[in-house]
Design an enzyme around this catalytic site. Sequence first.
Site, PDB file in Angstrom:
ATOM      1  N   ASP A 135       0.880  -1.146   0.000  1.00  0.00           N
ATOM      2  CA  ASP A 135       0.000   0.000   0.000  1.00  0.00           C
ATOM      3  C   ASP A 135       0.930   1.211   0.000  1.00  0.00           C
ATOM      4  O   ASP A 135       2.080   1.118   0.442  1.00  0.00           O
ATOM      5  CB  ASP A 135      -0.898  -0.022   1.244  1.00  0.00           C
ATOM      6  N   ASP A 176       0.124   5.042   0.867  1.00  0.00           N
ATOM      7  CA  ASP A 176      -0.028   6.019   1.942  1.00  0.00           C
ATOM      8  C   ASP A 176      -0.094   5.337   3.304  1.00  0.00           C
ATOM      9  O   ASP A 176      -0.913   4.454   3.528  1.00  0.00           O
ATOM     10  CB  ASP A 176      -1.279   6.868   1.707  1.00  0.00           C
TER      11      ASP A 176
END
Length: 164
Positions: free
Chosen positions: A8, A10
């Site tokens: 992922d 952020d």
Amino acid sequence: MRPAVFFDRDGVLNVEKNYLYRVEDFQWQAGAREAVALLNDKGYYVFVVTNQSGIARGYYKEEDVKALHDFMQKELAKRGAHVDAFYYCPHHPEGKIKKYAVACDCRKPASGMLQKAMADFVVDKSNSFLIGDKASDIEAASAAGIKGYLYTSGNLKEFVDALF
């Protein structure tokens, strides 16, 4: 056939900032570049899979996301590292931009971005995993048939080291 790590973006590779899209607001997570380099050296594909609902909400454009990812790639190259491919979901069912205001199969917790990466590259699923900071990331990994690890804070390279 190679194993892959799906990151992922952020809150994992970079410090979480609401609707990050500007290069000048980007800040690497501690140990993130080193974690990517380590995985490159170990022969893993490295993919980024990121929900970017700010596009659907009208906060920024796809070109902004692509520019940020280009910046990340250039910064990684300075460390001898790279991301093999970036995948992002621009959709959100409640978005303001009509073409992106849809329910889709790519927005995590759905596994569409992971499935796309596995279709684009020859991936050894049995030795692949995802690192995310939300339950939806782990659900996407499970839906794609790979392991998922929840990262909450700290040095990302140390987190990755502990997985081996």
